[in-house]
Design an enzyme around this catalytic site. Structure first.
Site, PDB file in Angstrom:
ATOM      1  N   ASP A  99       0.839  -1.206   0.000  1.00 46.15           N
ATOM      2  CA  ASP A  99       0.000   0.000   0.000  1.00 46.15           C
ATOM      3  C   ASP A  99       0.875   1.258   0.000  1.00 46.15           C
ATOM      4  O   ASP A  99       2.083   1.203   0.238  1.00 46.15           O
ATOM      5  CB  ASP A  99      -0.881  -0.031   1.254  1.00 46.15           C
ATOM      6  CG  ASP A  99      -1.959   1.050   1.246  1.00 46.15           C
ATOM      7  OD1 ASP A  99      -2.283   1.564   0.155  1.00 46.15           O
ATOM      8  OD2 ASP A  99      -2.480   1.374   2.333  1.00 46.15           O
ATOM      9  N   GLU A 156       2.452   5.039  -4.130  1.00 46.29           N
ATOM     10  CA  GLU A 156       2.451   6.005  -5.268  1.00 46.29           C
ATOM     11  C   GLU A 156       3.738   6.832  -5.294  1.00 46.29           C
ATOM     12  O   GLU A 156       4.171   7.160  -6.402  1.00 46.29           O
ATOM     13  CB  GLU A 156       1.218   6.917  -5.158  1.00 46.29           C
ATOM     14  CG  GLU A 156      -0.096   6.185  -5.342  1.00 46.29           C
ATOM     15  CD  GLU A 156      -0.491   5.315  -4.154  1.00 46.29           C
ATOM     16  OE1 GLU A 156      -0.048   5.624  -3.040  1.00 46.29           O
ATOM     17  OE2 GLU A 156      -1.215   4.329  -4.338  1.00 46.29           O
ATOM     18  N   ASP A 202      -9.094   3.138  -2.855  1.00 42.28           N
ATOM     19  CA  ASP A 202     -10.117   3.596  -1.917  1.00 42.28           C
ATOM     20  C   ASP A 202     -11.363   4.124  -2.613  1.00 42.28           C
ATOM     21  O   ASP A 202     -11.532   5.329  -2.792  1.00 42.28           O
ATOM     22  CB  ASP A 202      -9.542   4.692  -1.018  1.00 42.28           C
ATOM     23  CG  ASP A 202      -8.407   4.170  -0.160  1.00 42.28           C
ATOM     24  OD1 ASP A 202      -8.222   2.940  -0.106  1.00 42.28           O
ATOM     25  OD2 ASP A 202      -7.710   4.995   0.450  1.00 42.28           O
TER      26      ASP A 202
HETATM   27  O1  MIG Z   1      -4.705   6.179   3.488  1.00 44.23           O
HETATM   28  O2  MIG Z   1      -3.868   1.119   5.687  1.00 44.23           O
HETATM   29  O3  MIG Z   1      -5.994   1.952   0.207  1.00 44.23           O
HETATM   30  O4  MIG Z   1      -7.054  -0.088   1.736  1.00 44.23           O
HETATM   31  O5  MIG Z   1      -7.140   0.271   4.528  1.00 44.23           O
HETATM   32  C1  MIG Z   1      -5.129   5.027   4.113  1.00 44.23           C
HETATM   33  C2  MIG Z   1      -5.034   1.870   5.754  1.00 44.23           C
HETATM   34  C3  MIG Z   1      -4.067   3.954   4.020  1.00 44.23           C
HETATM   35  C4  MIG Z   1      -5.102   2.978   2.158  1.00 44.23           C
HETATM   36  C5  MIG Z   1      -5.551   1.713   1.521  1.00 44.23           C
HETATM   37  C6  MIG Z   1      -6.629   1.089   2.349  1.00 44.23           C
HETATM   38  C7  MIG Z   1      -6.109   0.816   3.731  1.00 44.23           C
HETATM   39  C8  MIG Z   1      -5.609   2.111   4.363  1.00 44.23           C
HETATM   40  N1  MIG Z   1      -4.611   2.734   3.504  1.00 44.23           N
END
Ligand code: MIG
Length: 671
Positions: free
Chosen positions: A312, A315, A430
């Protein structure tokens, strides 16, 4: 045929696996009007459709709007959103001329599909060069569009194939904090006899949000815990973030600093920005040594019995940088004691949005990157922004391959670029618990397939905002067809595991259909990966001379025989469906399938809230196995069949082997 044209200073992206000799001059497919920045123009015919662009907003036909490849943390997705988490620079033009175009570049690139000037398709690059590919169908291709996609996918290499259990259902939520929270979810699924294969762990399992650690107070004896769950057919899938917490004594931080593994500023010191754990550094994934190092770290968790991960924030997403924070504090003082009028008031309130939460803080974000040819080149982050996340996926994929050379591991990511599709899948980020986002996810799937991302899916039920029972159920009815099937939600939203809602039998019936379909879904998926074909296709791909089919935006062809037409509207008890040929309609309700013939053309089809309706082409059969509580318990020796064909070529393997091939693994099953 594939033609390649090179413009400006090209930076290696790792997107393609085949080298194509550079051509000069374009054989009648638009005009390149500028080298640097790259600019290509094509005049579209009035009925031309523009497909592709992978993860993006709006319809399957991208015409009429503009899109920007710029991997972004985009939790506020709406029709005006130009950039999501991925950079998927492949498009298909279908109409007067039918051809594909791919723009291989790591920097920002803009696609104006008739937004500025109605018939003009304009693609504009930015600060690095572009390798521009034009792809036309071969003479042997029965479907031009599928043929073009096949050639493109051959160019970019075979799509990632996860282990078979990854086709089972994954339950996730940002908010499962402890082992007992997880046990409770598993228990509820089991008590209600709802199938389940995985539970995803979000950031709370970590020690202070430090990658590759486990908080022992919340998850005591993780090794024992994964064993306990696996005995029940359940896998834990933990999250890994891109940012590494700055903390003395934390091994990932210390090693990163001493080896100079983090992205640096111009002065050579590591760039720091705020993410979950507070100030963090960002591994320079473009450097192969960094990839080896980071990839190996997954061992900390695989050694505890973990076999799957989601990456995660790559980017990369960040809340603030040291510089933007300092600037904000400096600026905010200048407002003190002032009479805030219309201009200064919005400047003042805008500080939080524009300066604190500056995702585009890239102008200060300088990278030290080593390119593939082994030489050390310093590139500004914005030059290579779109391949950063993809190279995190590459680091993880290559690392897991070394850690587990014989057994496949599950891996999916948020940020991506074409090339990353060889190492992992993606989820679409998201979204929100809105009906319109269910429609958007339906429309996104085929574009992702064109770009090589076969293992993909959306947060079922919606990530942000409070969901509703009918939305979760309808979304699940679509989700049973997506290779990655995961229900996920944000911590501050209404709970959305299916057992939270009454008439649980409605969910059980739908989930059981997924499990009955897993052998078929897995088989179609692997065939699509190995033959570079598409698991999901727009109708226009197979019925390109049928104008009604070409204009259908809310149905999908799946594999060799299915057409799906999910319901995506609140309170709808049915929907209009266009069928491009005579088919068999299947209505699955209360654990049973009813079949009837249905003629080519437009129909209003009843789809009660607890039913899944889909269509099978004549001459095919669809094998269903008996559902089970987890995918490893499915009995694939016995099937029942829907449809009026006589046999199906089932691809089957042990579900783990990395040595995947079609020879000797396809079994003809007959009625
Ligand atoms: O900005 O880890 O897309 O699936 O639950 C939030 C917390 C950070 C973004 C991910 C989302 C996840 C969340 N993360």
């Amino acid at each position: 045929m594939i033609y390649r044209f090179s413009y400006g200073t090209v930076v290696e992206t790792n997107a393609v696996v085949k080298s194509i000799k550079a051509d000069s001059g374009i054989p009648g497919f638009g005009t390149v009007t500028s080298d640097t920045p790259f600019k290509w123009k094509y005049t579209m015919g009035p009925d031309d459709i523009i497909y592709g662009l992978g993860e993006n907003m709006r319809g399957m036909n991208k015409r009429g709007f503009k899109y920007v490849s710029w991997c972004s943390d985009q939790s506020n997705q709406n029709e005006s959103t130009e950039s999501l988490y991925g950079a998927h620079n492949f498009m298909l033009i279908s109409g007067e001329k039918t051809f594909g175009v791919f723009f291989d570049t790591p920097s920002r690139i803009t696609f104006d599909a008739g937004w500025t000037v109605p018939d003009e398709l304009t693609v504009t690059g930015s600060n690095t060069g572009v390798d521009f590919y034009i792809i036309t169908a071969g003479r042997q291709d029965t479907s031009e569009l599928t043929g073009i996609v096949r050639q493109f996918r051959e160019l970019i290499g075979r799509s990632y194939i996860p282990p078979r259990w990854a086709f089972g259902f994954q339950q996730s939520r940002w908010g499962y904090r402890t082992a007992d929270d997880v046990r409770e979810v598993v228990q509820k699924f089991h008590n209600e006899r709802i199938p389940l294969d995985s539970i995803c762990l979000d950031i709370d399992y970590m020690q202070d949000y430090e990658d590759f650690t486990v908080d022992e107070t919340k998850f005591p004896n993780m090794k024992q815990f994964t064993r306990e769950l696996k005995a029940d057919g359940i896998h834990l899938v933990p999250i890994i973030d891109a940012g590494v917490k700055i903390k003395k004594g934390y091994d990932v931080y210390e090693e990163g600093i001493s080896n100079n593994y983090f992205c640096t500023k111009k002065d050579g010191t590591a760039y720091a920005a705020g993410v979950w754990p507070g100030r963090s550094h960002f591994p320079d994934f473009l450097n192969p040594d960094v990839r080896d190092w980071f990839g190996e770290k997954y061992k900390n968790l695989t050694s505890l019995g973990i076999e799957g991960f989601w990456n995660d924030m790559n980017e990369p997403a960040m809340f603030y940088s040291d510089e933007s924070l300092a600037e904000t504090f400096r600026k905010i003082k200048t407002f003190e004691g002032k009479n805030l009028d219309i201009n200064s008031f919005f400047d003042f309130t805008g500080l939080a949005g524009s300066t604190f939460n500056r995702l585009d803080d890239y102008q200060r974000f300088y990278n030290k990157t080593q390119m593939k040819n082994g030489s050390t080149v310093l590139l500004r982050h914005d030059y290579v922004h779109n391949i950063y996340g993809a190279h995190m996926t590459r680091a993880a994929g290559e690392g897991l391959q070394k850690i587990s050379p014989h057994r496949r591991m599950l891996l999916y990511s948020r940020a991506s670029c074409i090339g990353a599709h060889r190492y992992g899948g993606i989820w679409t980020g998201d979204n929100t618990s809105w009906w319109i986002h269910l429609k958007q996810e339906i429309q996104m799937m085929s574009g992702l397939n064109m770009c090589g991302f076969l293992y993909s899916g959306a947060d079922i039920g919606g990530f942000g905002a409070d969901t509703s029972r009918d939305l979760v159920l309808r979304w699940t009815e679509f989700g049973i067809f997506t290779p990655l099937m995961r229900n996920h939600s944000a911590w501050n939203t209404r709970r959305q595991e299916c057992y939270q809602y009454d008439h649980i039998e409605d969910f059980r019936s739908v989930m059981n259909l997924r499990y009955a379909l897993i052998p078929f879904i897995y088989s179609e998926f692997v065939k699509a990966a190995l033959t570079n074909s598409m698991y999901f296709r727009p109708l226009g791909f197979d019925y390109s001379s049928d104008e009604r089919a070409r204009r259908t935006e809310d149905e999908l062809l799946l594999g060799e025989s299915l057409l799906i037409a999910p319901v995506y509207e609140q309170n709808a008890t049915g929907r209009y469906v266009y069928l491009p040929e005579d088919m068999i309609q299947v209505t699955w309700q209360n654990e049973k399938a009813v079949q009837q013939n249905i003629a080519k053309g437009d129909h209003y089809v009843n789809v009660p809230l607890n039913a899944v309706v889909f269509f099978i082409k004549h001459g095919h059969i669809l094998p269903l196995c008996r559902p089970a509580l987890s995918s490893d318990k499915l009995d694939t020796s016995r099937f029942t069949f829907l449809g009026d064909g006589s046999s199906y070529d089932l691809y089957e393997d042990d579900g783990y082997t990395r040595d995947i091939k079609l020879e000797g693994t396809v079994r003809k099953i007959t009625k």
